[in-house]
Design a protein around this motif. Sequence first.
Motif, PDB file in Angstrom:
ATOM      1  N   ILE A 115       5.974   4.996  -2.205  1.00  0.00           N
ATOM      2  CA  ILE A 115       5.063   6.080  -2.587  1.00  0.00           C
ATOM      3  C   ILE A 115       4.735   5.912  -4.070  1.00  0.00           C
ATOM      4  CG2 ILE A 115       4.714   8.591  -2.675  1.00  0.00           C
ATOM      5  CD1 ILE A 115       5.690   8.425   0.006  1.00  0.00           C
ATOM      6  N   CYS A 116       3.454   5.879  -4.405  1.00  0.00           N
ATOM      7  CA  CYS A 116       3.046   5.555  -5.784  1.00  0.00           C
ATOM      8  C   CYS A 116       3.320   6.712  -6.747  1.00  0.00           C
ATOM      9  CB  CYS A 116       1.565   5.177  -5.819  1.00  0.00           C
ATOM     10  SG  CYS A 116       0.471   6.597  -5.680  1.00  0.00           S
ATOM     11  N   SER A 117       3.206   6.441  -8.044  1.00  0.00           N
ATOM     12  CA  SER A 117       3.545   7.451  -9.054  1.00  0.00           C
ATOM     13  C   SER A 117       2.567   8.627  -9.014  1.00  0.00           C
ATOM     14  CB  SER A 117       3.573   6.825 -10.448  1.00  0.00           C
ATOM     15  OG  SER A 117       2.346   6.195 -10.713  1.00  0.00           O
ATOM     16  N   THR A 118       1.299   8.383  -8.677  1.00  0.00           N
ATOM     17  CA  THR A 118       0.331   9.491  -8.600  1.00  0.00           C
ATOM     18  C   THR A 118       0.741  10.454  -7.483  1.00  0.00           C
ATOM     19  OG1 THR A 118      -1.399   7.952  -9.287  1.00  0.00           O
ATOM     20  CG2 THR A 118      -2.134  10.065  -8.395  1.00  0.00           C
ATOM     21  N   CYS A 119       1.065   9.911  -6.315  1.00  0.00           N
ATOM     22  CA  CYS A 119       1.447  10.765  -5.182  1.00  0.00           C
ATOM     23  C   CYS A 119       2.760  11.504  -5.440  1.00  0.00           C
ATOM     24  CB  CYS A 119       1.563   9.938  -3.909  1.00  0.00           C
ATOM     25  SG  CYS A 119      -0.024   9.380  -3.267  1.00  0.00           S
ATOM     26  N   ARG A 120       3.628  10.926  -6.287  1.00  0.00           N
ATOM     27  CA  ARG A 120       4.925  11.567  -6.569  1.00  0.00           C
ATOM     28  C   ARG A 120       4.832  12.583  -7.696  1.00  0.00           C
ATOM     29  NH1 ARG A 120       8.491   7.434  -8.483  1.00  0.00           N
ATOM     30  NH2 ARG A 120       6.829   5.927  -8.257  1.00  0.00           N
ATOM     31  N   HIS A 157       0.841  -1.188   0.000  1.00  0.00           N
ATOM     32  CA  HIS A 157       0.000   0.000   0.000  1.00  0.00           C
ATOM     33  C   HIS A 157       0.877   1.239   0.000  1.00  0.00           C
ATOM     34  CE1 HIS A 157      -2.921  -2.969   1.635  1.00  0.00           C
ATOM     35  NE2 HIS A 157      -3.682  -2.347   0.767  1.00  0.00           N
ATOM     36  N   CYS A 158       0.565   2.188  -0.888  1.00  0.00           N
ATOM     37  CA  CYS A 158       1.289   3.455  -0.916  1.00  0.00           C
ATOM     38  C   CYS A 158       1.175   4.116   0.462  1.00  0.00           C
ATOM     39  CB  CYS A 158       0.706   4.363  -2.002  1.00  0.00           C
ATOM     40  SG  CYS A 158       1.289   6.064  -1.903  1.00  0.00           S
ATOM     41  N   GLU A 159       2.293   4.629   0.948  1.00  0.00           N
ATOM     42  CA  GLU A 159       2.306   5.215   2.297  1.00  0.00           C
ATOM     43  C   GLU A 159       1.468   6.482   2.393  1.00  0.00           C
ATOM     44  OE1 GLU A 159       6.423   5.776   3.290  1.00  0.00           O
ATOM     45  OE2 GLU A 159       6.832   3.607   3.091  1.00  0.00           O
ATOM     46  N   ARG A 160       1.239   7.122   1.241  1.00  0.00           N
ATOM     47  CA  ARG A 160       0.455   8.365   1.283  1.00  0.00           C
ATOM     48  C   ARG A 160      -1.016   8.156   0.949  1.00  0.00           C
ATOM     49  NH1 ARG A 160       2.837  13.179   1.728  1.00  0.00           N
ATOM     50  NH2 ARG A 160       1.587  14.303   0.238  1.00  0.00           N
ATOM     51  N   CYS A 161      -1.296   7.392  -0.121  1.00  0.00           N
ATOM     52  CA  CYS A 161      -2.707   7.295  -0.552  1.00  0.00           C
ATOM     53  C   CYS A 161      -3.346   5.946  -0.232  1.00  0.00           C
ATOM     54  CB  CYS A 161      -2.828   7.589  -2.040  1.00  0.00           C
ATOM     55  SG  CYS A 161      -2.138   6.288  -3.072  1.00  0.00           S
ATOM     56  N   ASN A 162      -2.557   4.967   0.211  1.00  0.00           N
ATOM     57  CA  ASN A 162      -3.104   3.665   0.608  1.00  0.00           C
ATOM     58  C   ASN A 162      -3.588   2.823  -0.572  1.00  0.00           C
ATOM     59  OD1 ASN A 162      -3.567   1.905   2.794  1.00  0.00           O
ATOM     60  ND2 ASN A 162      -5.758   2.351   2.768  1.00  0.00           N
TER      61      ASN A 162
END
Length: 202
Positions: A72-77, A60-65
């Motif tokens: 950290i996923c590409s959307t959050c980055r 799970h992405c640490e920011r968006c789950n």
Amino acid sequence: MATGLPEPEPLLTLVEALRCLPGVGVRSARRMAYHLLQRDPEGALRLGAALNQAVTDLRHCERCNSFSQEPICSTCRNPDRDASLLCVVETPADQNMIEASHGYRGLYYVLQGRLAPLEGVGPDQVHFGQLMERASDGQVREVILATNFTAEGETTAYYLADMLRARGLNVTRLARGVPSGSELEYVDAGTIAWALMERRST
Ligand SMILES: [Zn+2]
């Protein structure tokens, strides 16, 4: 399992394993197992390998789950996303629907569930704490609640709105163009884009 014939152990094990899929009982699990073994053994091997790889490689992405191969996923980055907007959805499928509407350039938080008091799913099971932390990063100015317009989705939105407002955050909800009782996954992109544009304060 009620059956007259003794069946080989690997077949029974496969049927039992397929029953972990939602809504799949013994009878449909058997049909799937027969189909895979008889009609599509190569597909069955691909399925096994893909399952193994997905479960091993995804987290799970640490920011968006949402699901991600990276911490950290590409959307959050993505620096082009508007970090002042945080859209809360129930599932990655709902996130995909909102992306497909091309009406949103902010970031997301994926609950990976919803409150369902009748099924015993409370706030502790859905881990709202992580969302509260994420929404309080100092950059988020508006939290858009895009949970489904089902009884569970509405309950979840109501509960979250209270918690988020208590933290001084501006909270909005998708507009009511989305039919009551419906899941975002099955709503067309145009309606979702409209519901985002017309979102209301809660
Ligand atoms: Zn993410």
